[in-house]
Design a protein around this motif. Structure first.
Motif, PDB file in Angstrom:
ATOM      1  N   GLY A   1     -35.731  -3.367 -30.223  1.00 29.55           N
ATOM      2  CA  GLY A   1     -35.292  -4.635 -29.971  1.00 29.55           C
ATOM      3  C   GLY A   1     -34.119  -4.778 -29.141  1.00 29.55           C
ATOM      4  N   ILE A   2     -33.456  -3.503 -28.608  1.00 29.19           N
ATOM      5  CA  ILE A   2     -32.458  -3.534 -27.794  1.00 29.19           C
ATOM      6  C   ILE A   2     -32.729  -3.777 -26.544  1.00 29.19           C
ATOM      7  N   LEU A   3     -33.226  -4.799 -26.009  1.00 28.14           N
ATOM      8  CA  LEU A   3     -33.692  -5.103 -24.752  1.00 28.14           C
ATOM      9  C   LEU A   3     -32.843  -4.802 -23.537  1.00 28.14           C
ATOM     10  N   ASN A   4     -31.560  -4.913 -23.647  1.00 23.86           N
ATOM     11  CA  ASN A   4     -30.611  -4.669 -22.453  1.00 23.86           C
ATOM     12  C   ASN A   4     -30.447  -2.980 -22.427  1.00 23.86           C
ATOM     13  N   ALA A   5     -31.084  -2.203 -22.935  1.00 28.19           N
ATOM     14  CA  ALA A   5     -30.969  -0.635 -22.661  1.00 28.19           C
ATOM     15  C   ALA A   5     -31.491  -0.443 -21.338  1.00 28.19           C
ATOM     16  N   GLU A   6     -30.849   0.258 -20.428  1.00 25.56           N
ATOM     17  CA  GLU A   6     -31.243   0.591 -19.159  1.00 25.56           C
ATOM     18  C   GLU A   6     -30.406   2.015 -18.589  1.00 25.56           C
ATOM     19  N   MET A   7     -31.097   2.602 -17.762  1.00 29.16           N
ATOM     20  CA  MET A   7     -30.755   3.712 -16.970  1.00 29.16           C
ATOM     21  C   MET A   7     -30.501   3.506 -15.805  1.00 29.16           C
ATOM     22  N   ASP A   8     -29.102   3.860 -15.276  1.00 33.41           N
ATOM     23  CA  ASP A   8     -28.666   3.534 -13.793  1.00 33.41           C
ATOM     24  C   ASP A   8     -29.427   4.712 -12.863  1.00 33.41           C
ATOM     25  N   GLU A   9     -29.050   4.494 -11.803  1.00 37.80           N
ATOM     26  CA  GLU A   9     -29.591   5.629 -10.671  1.00 37.80           C
ATOM     27  C   GLU A   9     -28.952   6.836 -10.847  1.00 37.80           C
ATOM     28  N   LEU A  17     -23.720   5.109 -25.243  1.00 35.62           N
ATOM     29  CA  LEU A  17     -23.657   5.833 -23.489  1.00 35.62           C
ATOM     30  C   LEU A  17     -24.177   7.165 -23.799  1.00 35.62           C
ATOM     31  N   PHE A  18     -25.180   7.395 -23.081  1.00 36.48           N
ATOM     32  CA  PHE A  18     -25.637   8.742 -22.853  1.00 36.48           C
ATOM     33  C   PHE A  18     -25.253   9.351 -21.565  1.00 36.48           C
ATOM     34  N   THR A  19     -24.724  10.405 -21.605  1.00 40.06           N
ATOM     35  CA  THR A  19     -24.288  10.899 -20.201  1.00 40.06           C
ATOM     36  C   THR A  19     -25.235  12.169 -19.697  1.00 40.06           C
ATOM     37  N   PRO A  20     -25.242  12.318 -18.517  1.00 34.02           N
ATOM     38  CA  PRO A  20     -25.640  13.674 -17.694  1.00 34.02           C
ATOM     39  C   PRO A  20     -24.509  14.654 -17.524  1.00 34.02           C
ATOM     40  N   ASP A  21     -25.060  15.719 -17.254  1.00 25.63           N
ATOM     41  CA  ASP A  21     -23.892  16.638 -16.617  1.00 25.63           C
ATOM     42  C   ASP A  21     -22.579  17.033 -17.287  1.00 25.63           C
ATOM     43  N   GLU A  22     -22.661  16.679 -18.579  1.00 23.15           N
ATOM     44  CA  GLU A  22     -21.267  17.217 -19.292  1.00 23.15           C
ATOM     45  C   GLU A  22     -21.172  18.584 -19.257  1.00 23.15           C
ATOM     46  N   GLU A  23     -22.225  19.405 -19.551  1.00 24.16           N
ATOM     47  CA  GLU A  23     -21.891  21.009 -19.469  1.00 24.16           C
ATOM     48  C   GLU A  23     -21.497  21.498 -18.318  1.00 24.16           C
ATOM     49  N   LEU A  42     -36.968   7.955 -21.909  1.00 22.42           N
ATOM     50  CA  LEU A  42     -37.575   7.933 -23.364  1.00 22.42           C
ATOM     51  C   LEU A  42     -36.662   7.391 -24.074  1.00 22.42           C
ATOM     52  N   LEU A  43     -35.396   7.528 -24.082  1.00 24.34           N
ATOM     53  CA  LEU A  43     -34.332   6.830 -24.887  1.00 24.34           C
ATOM     54  C   LEU A  43     -34.153   5.365 -24.303  1.00 24.34           C
ATOM     55  N   VAL A  44     -34.275   5.044 -23.385  1.00 23.58           N
ATOM     56  CA  VAL A  44     -34.300   3.594 -22.993  1.00 23.58           C
ATOM     57  C   VAL A  44     -35.637   2.945 -23.676  1.00 23.58           C
ATOM     58  N   GLN A  45     -36.752   3.568 -23.421  1.00 17.90           N
ATOM     59  CA  GLN A  45     -38.049   3.059 -24.155  1.00 17.90           C
ATOM     60  C   GLN A  45     -37.674   2.767 -25.601  1.00 17.90           C
ATOM     61  N   GLU A  46     -37.105   3.920 -26.140  1.00 23.44           N
ATOM     62  CA  GLU A  46     -37.148   3.745 -27.824  1.00 23.44           C
ATOM     63  C   GLU A  46     -35.860   2.755 -28.064  1.00 23.44           C
ATOM     64  N   GLY A  53     -28.470   8.595 -13.795  1.00 23.91           N
ATOM     65  CA  GLY A  53     -28.833   8.872 -14.899  1.00 23.91           C
ATOM     66  C   GLY A  53     -27.986   8.833 -16.373  1.00 23.91           C
ATOM     67  N   TYR A  54     -27.024   7.931 -16.098  1.00 20.31           N
ATOM     68  CA  TYR A  54     -26.503   7.148 -17.228  1.00 20.31           C
ATOM     69  C   TYR A  54     -27.205   6.155 -18.138  1.00 20.31           C
ATOM     70  N   VAL A  55     -27.238   6.316 -19.264  1.00 18.86           N
ATOM     71  CA  VAL A  55     -27.946   5.247 -20.184  1.00 18.86           C
ATOM     72  C   VAL A  55     -27.009   4.370 -20.960  1.00 18.86           C
ATOM     73  N   TYR A  56     -27.232   3.240 -20.734  1.00 18.69           N
ATOM     74  CA  TYR A  56     -26.111   2.278 -21.410  1.00 18.69           C
ATOM     75  C   TYR A  56     -27.136   1.104 -22.386  1.00 18.69           C
ATOM     76  N   ALA A  57     -26.544   0.984 -23.495  1.00 14.70           N
ATOM     77  CA  ALA A  57     -27.391  -0.139 -24.347  1.00 14.70           C
ATOM     78  C   ALA A  57     -25.998  -0.860 -25.230  1.00 14.70           C
ATOM     79  N   SER A  58     -26.271  -1.890 -25.703  1.00 14.29           N
ATOM     80  CA  SER A  58     -25.501  -2.867 -26.266  1.00 14.29           C
ATOM     81  C   SER A  58     -25.989  -3.335 -27.531  1.00 14.29           C
ATOM     82  N   LEU A  59     -25.660  -3.166 -28.767  1.00 11.55           N
ATOM     83  CA  LEU A  59     -25.925  -3.923 -30.268  1.00 11.55           C
ATOM     84  C   LEU A  59     -25.186  -5.009 -30.247  1.00 11.55           C
TER      85      LEU A  59
END
Length: 413
Positions: free
Chosen positions: A49-57, A173-179, A40-44, A59-65
């Protein structure tokens, strides 16, 4: 700064997605459902207009403004984690907005025994007139750390749609499993490609934290002597009983979570398991000073060896693993990281509250991976519990702080 905030709408949407992590899982992410929020975050982001947004295998979400200035500005990143704590259910969260809070007890409708009282939550006295969001009484809320995610997303939207606000390149950067302590285990530093960063994962309005515990994990392994209990006299040396004796002899009036505060460290048993022949004790060791961390470990070892020495045929061994270290050692080498953040909080109309964390963040480990990364408030309170709450106004203040911080890095370049 005229901001049309979207942070509360985003937050209400994000908390309804179950993203609990699982410490017993060996996969990354530990639960596949965390990727539902990531997608959902990648889609949003792409819709912004941040077309480089992606999630890797993993579960980390990366994007660059991209930068919109001719200045050579250091690349900074903002980070929050997508998972919620395994300590309390995060399934079917029903967020409720309590408008214009006036200081009364907040009784949660799905379980009237869950009451949020001002005398138990002192920060509520600063929330008069604000809009408080809670869960319904059956689950945690998920403000830890979906408040931070919503704040970063809203700030990025503002920067994207207001090109007159100058900034350098901003990484997300949005990360999984911090908890469960694995938030940066598989972060791709090459893909992140930043120099400095900030986690948005703090509590009280205006709080800023550039100091955390240092942390080790300790395992005590006891080898006992097993024999038939009917013929055990003078022979059996139960590893389980020895383990219980060791735990019982840990300090209780000092050096324990229940007896310490501020900058006092502790030793805390988290698990005991085994049988007559072998037993194991897992502990976490915490202090702000590394040499005190070692002193606490030596005290536990000495006590355990003394107890086991009473059993002629029993043996004990120890395994210690580094978990994270106090980020302040690294951040102090780059004082602008902290000073810019404190200035950004002031510009948001808030009095900064420098603090230290009796715990760790993704930023603790990122700092030692070469990315100095202190922690900024997100407004989350009573995390990991059914009493968790956040105010809309605090989240909006965090959005302003993030925007201000991007501007200050550009101004000072």
């Amino acid at each position: 700064m005229n901001i049309e905030y979207t942070v509360s709408q985003r937050f209400l949407k994000y908390v309804q997605i179950d993203t609990q992590s699982d410490p017993l899982s060996s996969t990354t992410p530990s639960t596949e459902k965390q990727k539902n929020l990531g997608r959902l975050l990648v889609q949003e982001l792409q819709e912004m207009g941040i077309l480089n947004a992606e999630m890797d295998e993993n579960g980390y979400v990366y994007a660059s403004l991209p930068a919109n200035t001719a200045k050579n500005v250091p690349v900074i990143f903002f980070c929050s984690h997508m998972d919620t704590s395994p300590d309390c259910s995060g399934k079917d969260v029903k967020p409720i907005i309590h408008r214009n809070y006036q200081g009364k007890d907040i009784i949660l409708p799905d379980d009237n025994s869950i009451v949020i009282r001002q005398d138990e939550h002192p920060d509520l006295k600063h929330q008069l007139g604000n809009d408080i969001i809670t869960a319904s009484g059956k689950t945690l809320l998920g403000a830890d750390n979906k408040a931070g995610i919503a704040e970063i997303m809203d700030a990025v939207l503002f920067l994207k749609t207001h090109p007159e606000v100058k900034h350098g390149e901003i990484k997300i950067l949005f990360t999984p499993d911090e908890e469960i302590g694995r938030g940066v285990d598989k972060v791709n530093l090459h893909k992140l490609n930043a120099q400095f960063g900030y986690t948005i994962d703090g509590e009280t309005l205006g709080s800023f934290e550039d100091e955390t515990f240092s942390a080790d994990g300790m395992e005590i392994i006891i080898e006992g002597v097993s024999t038939h209990p009917g013929f055990a006299k003078g022979k059996m040396e139960s590893a389980l009983k020895i383990a219980a004796e060791i735990v019982a002899n840990l300090p209780s009036d000092r050096l324990s979570p229940e007896s310490t505060s501020g900058k006092q460290g502790f030793v805390h048993p988290t698990n005991i398991s085994g049988e007559v022949e072998q037993a194991k004790i897992q502990l976490i060791i915490r202090d702000f000073e590394d040499h005190l961390l070692e002193a606490h470990e030596n005290e536990v070892k000495s006590m355990a060896l003394n107890i086991v020495s009473k059993y002629p045929n029993a043996k004990v061994s120890f395994e210690i693993k580094e978990q994270y270290r106090n980020m302040k050692k690294i951040i102090d080498l780059h004082p602008q990281v902290s000073s810019f953040a404190l200035e950004a909080i002031k510009r948001a109309g808030i009095t900064p509250k420098p603090q230290h964390i009796r715990g760790g963040t993704d930023g603790s480990r990122l700092s030692f991976m070469g990315l100095p990364c202190p922690n900024i408030f997100a407004g989350e309170h009573a995390f990991h519990s059914k009493q968790e709450w956040v105010s809309i106004q605090d989240m909006e203040a965090a959005v302003r702080t993030i925007i201000n911080l991007a501007m200050i890095w550009e101004e000072r370049a």
